[in-house]
Structure formats: C-alpha cells, structure tokens
Design a protein around this motif. Structure first.
Motif, PDB file in Angstrom:
ATOM      1  N   CYS A  98      -2.170   9.936  10.496  1.00 48.86           N
ATOM      2  CA  CYS A  98      -2.699   9.239   9.332  1.00 48.86           C
ATOM      3  C   CYS A  98      -3.168   7.852   9.753  1.00 48.86           C
ATOM      4  O   CYS A  98      -2.446   7.135  10.431  1.00 48.86           O
ATOM      5  CB  CYS A  98      -1.600   9.136   8.284  1.00 48.86           C
ATOM      6  SG  CYS A  98      -2.110   8.333   6.790  1.00 48.86           S
ATOM      7  N   HIS A 117       0.851  -1.184   0.000  1.00 50.73           N
ATOM      8  CA  HIS A 117       0.000   0.000   0.000  1.00 50.73           C
ATOM      9  C   HIS A 117       0.887   1.235   0.000  1.00 50.73           C
ATOM     10  O   HIS A 117       1.659   1.448   0.939  1.00 50.73           O
ATOM     11  CB  HIS A 117      -0.909   0.026   1.234  1.00 50.73           C
ATOM     12  CG  HIS A 117      -1.874  -1.095   1.261  1.00 50.73           C
ATOM     13  ND1 HIS A 117      -3.057  -1.061   0.569  1.00 50.73           N
ATOM     14  CD2 HIS A 117      -1.834  -2.295   1.875  1.00 50.73           C
ATOM     15  CE1 HIS A 117      -3.711  -2.196   0.774  1.00 50.73           C
ATOM     16  NE2 HIS A 117      -2.973  -2.967   1.553  1.00 50.73           N
ATOM     17  N   TYR A 172       0.930   4.906   0.612  1.00 46.97           N
ATOM     18  CA  TYR A 172       0.030   5.855   1.266  1.00 46.97           C
ATOM     19  C   TYR A 172       0.531   7.292   1.196  1.00 46.97           C
ATOM     20  O   TYR A 172      -0.166   8.201   1.602  1.00 46.97           O
ATOM     21  CB  TYR A 172      -0.204   5.459   2.732  1.00 46.97           C
ATOM     22  CG  TYR A 172       1.032   5.473   3.571  1.00 46.97           C
ATOM     23  CD1 TYR A 172       1.434   6.631   4.215  1.00 46.97           C
ATOM     24  CD2 TYR A 172       1.799   4.333   3.724  1.00 46.97           C
ATOM     25  CE1 TYR A 172       2.564   6.653   4.978  1.00 46.97           C
ATOM     26  CE2 TYR A 172       2.929   4.344   4.491  1.00 46.97           C
ATOM     27  CZ  TYR A 172       3.307   5.503   5.122  1.00 46.97           C
ATOM     28  OH  TYR A 172       4.437   5.514   5.880  1.00 46.97           O
ATOM     29  N   VAL A 232      -3.385   9.403   0.116  1.00 45.09           N
ATOM     30  CA  VAL A 232      -4.115   8.996   1.318  1.00 45.09           C
ATOM     31  C   VAL A 232      -3.599   9.748   2.538  1.00 45.09           C
ATOM     32  O   VAL A 232      -4.360  10.217   3.372  1.00 45.09           O
ATOM     33  CB  VAL A 232      -3.978   7.471   1.520  1.00 45.09           C
ATOM     34  CG1 VAL A 232      -4.660   7.035   2.798  1.00 45.09           C
ATOM     35  CG2 VAL A 232      -4.551   6.735   0.338  1.00 45.09           C
ATOM     36  N   CYS A 233      -2.283   9.883   2.615  1.00 44.40           N
ATOM     37  CA  CYS A 233      -1.671  10.546   3.770  1.00 44.40           C
ATOM     38  C   CYS A 233      -0.475  11.343   3.279  1.00 44.40           C
ATOM     39  O   CYS A 233       0.654  10.890   3.363  1.00 44.40           O
ATOM     40  CB  CYS A 233      -1.247   9.494   4.804  1.00 44.40           C
ATOM     41  SG  CYS A 233      -0.619  10.201   6.319  1.00 44.40           S
ATOM     42  N   ILE A 293      -4.687   4.310   8.164  1.00 45.80           N
ATOM     43  CA  ILE A 293      -4.871   3.567   6.925  1.00 45.80           C
ATOM     44  C   ILE A 293      -5.471   2.211   7.274  1.00 45.80           C
ATOM     45  O   ILE A 293      -4.958   1.501   8.145  1.00 45.80           O
ATOM     46  CB  ILE A 293      -3.536   3.374   6.189  1.00 45.80           C
ATOM     47  CG1 ILE A 293      -2.956   4.723   5.821  1.00 45.80           C
ATOM     48  CG2 ILE A 293      -3.711   2.504   4.968  1.00 45.80           C
ATOM     49  CD1 ILE A 293      -1.576   4.652   5.291  1.00 45.80           C
ATOM     50  N   LYS A 294      -6.539   1.860   6.619  1.00 48.36           N
ATOM     51  CA  LYS A 294      -7.168   0.568   6.839  1.00 48.36           C
ATOM     52  C   LYS A 294      -6.687  -0.373   5.743  1.00 48.36           C
ATOM     53  O   LYS A 294      -6.837  -0.098   4.560  1.00 48.36           O
ATOM     54  CB  LYS A 294      -8.686   0.702   6.807  1.00 48.36           C
ATOM     55  CG  LYS A 294      -9.396  -0.583   7.119  1.00 48.36           C
ATOM     56  CD  LYS A 294     -10.897  -0.376   7.162  1.00 48.36           C
ATOM     57  CE  LYS A 294     -11.568  -1.689   7.506  1.00 48.36           C
ATOM     58  NZ  LYS A 294     -13.018  -1.528   7.601  1.00 48.36           N
ATOM     59  N   VAL A 295      -6.115  -1.497   6.150  1.00 48.37           N
ATOM     60  CA  VAL A 295      -5.608  -2.485   5.213  1.00 48.37           C
ATOM     61  C   VAL A 295      -6.486  -3.723   5.330  1.00 48.37           C
ATOM     62  O   VAL A 295      -6.667  -4.265   6.415  1.00 48.37           O
ATOM     63  CB  VAL A 295      -4.139  -2.840   5.520  1.00 48.37           C
ATOM     64  CG1 VAL A 295      -3.635  -3.920   4.594  1.00 48.37           C
ATOM     65  CG2 VAL A 295      -3.271  -1.599   5.439  1.00 48.37           C
TER      66      VAL A 295
END
Length: 151
Positions: free
Chosen positions: A94, A71, A73, A82-83, A96-98
């Motif tokens: 930040c 990912h 990010y 995303v971030c 982040i959903k993985v």
C-alpha cells in the motif's frame, strides 16, 4: 514463678540483648526542625516559579510548532478504503501520499497510531527482531520462526 526461676532466665543474659549506646540506636540523633515562616514559603514559591514559568512557555511554543495530520487508510466501514487489509499476512502493498499544507524542516517524525489493538507484551518480546527493526531484509530460519504469524 519462683525467684530462682527468674534468676535462671536472667543469669548470663545481662547485656546480651541490650542495644549499643550509639546515638543512632538510642534515637538521639540531632534533627533539623525548620521553622516555616511566611517569607520563606513565599520566596521558595517565587524561586520555583522563576524556574518553571519560562520552561512552560518554551514547551508551549514547541508544541505550537507541531503539525498533526491524521489519515485513516484502512477503514472497513468505507466502501472503497485506500488500503483495505482484511486478514493477517495478506501480502498487500500500500502506498499513501500525504500532503502537508506548509513547509516542514527536518527532522520529521512520524507517529503511527493503532486503535483497538492490544499487543501481548510477552509475545512481542519473543518475536522482536532488532535486525528487522534496523532495516535488514534478510532473516535466518530462527528469526522467521520467532516472528510468526506476522513474518
């Protein structure tokens, strides 16, 4: 050189620089000289193969069970990262959903990869804080000063 000069240099020095008569100093230690026969070589390779082939199969089986998710990010080329972190100590948080596509049993290990980043090892060693790595949120003034600029 006359005879008396030669006698002068050798007088009293007989045996002084002479090595010991031990087998080690005279390089006469018994050595092993194996005879390499084809059946010995083949049997040695078969024994080594019998040990390492099962180990290799086990390592392949373990590596096949690994799950790798990548990912990105913080992509500066993306219009909406995303971030996005643009400078050091920006102070952004930040999340982040993985999502992994299959069930994963513990223990789960996460590998964090940095590209185009070359850490100065000396600076890293100077700024390393074991208490921070163990999860301590408080720092003394000395520890804060050592961790600059990434405190």
């Amino acid at each position: 050189m006359s005879n008396d000069q030669g006698d002068r240099y050798s007088a009293g020095t007989e045996g002084k620089n002479k090595p010991s008569q031990a087998a080690f100093w005279q390089q006469s230690i018994v050595a092993v000289h194996p005879i390499i026969l084809p059946w010995r070589v083949i049997s040695t390779f078969l024994v080594i193969a019998a040990i390492f082939i099962p180990v290799g199969f086990k390592l392949v089986a373990l590596s096949d069970d690994l799950i790798e998710e990548v990912h990105i990010y913080d992509d500066h080329n993306d219009a909406s990262p995303v971030c996005g972190i643009d400078s050091a100590n920006e102070g952004k948080t930040c999340f982040i959903k993985v999502t992994i596509g299959k069930d994963v049993e513990p223990p789960v290990f996460v590998h964090y990869q940095l590209e185009n980043f070359h850490q100065n090892h000396r600076k890293y060693q100077e700024s390393r804080d074991d208490y921070q790595l163990l999860g301590s949120l408080s720092q003394s003034k000395v520890q804060r000063d050592l961790c600059k600029p990434l405190n």
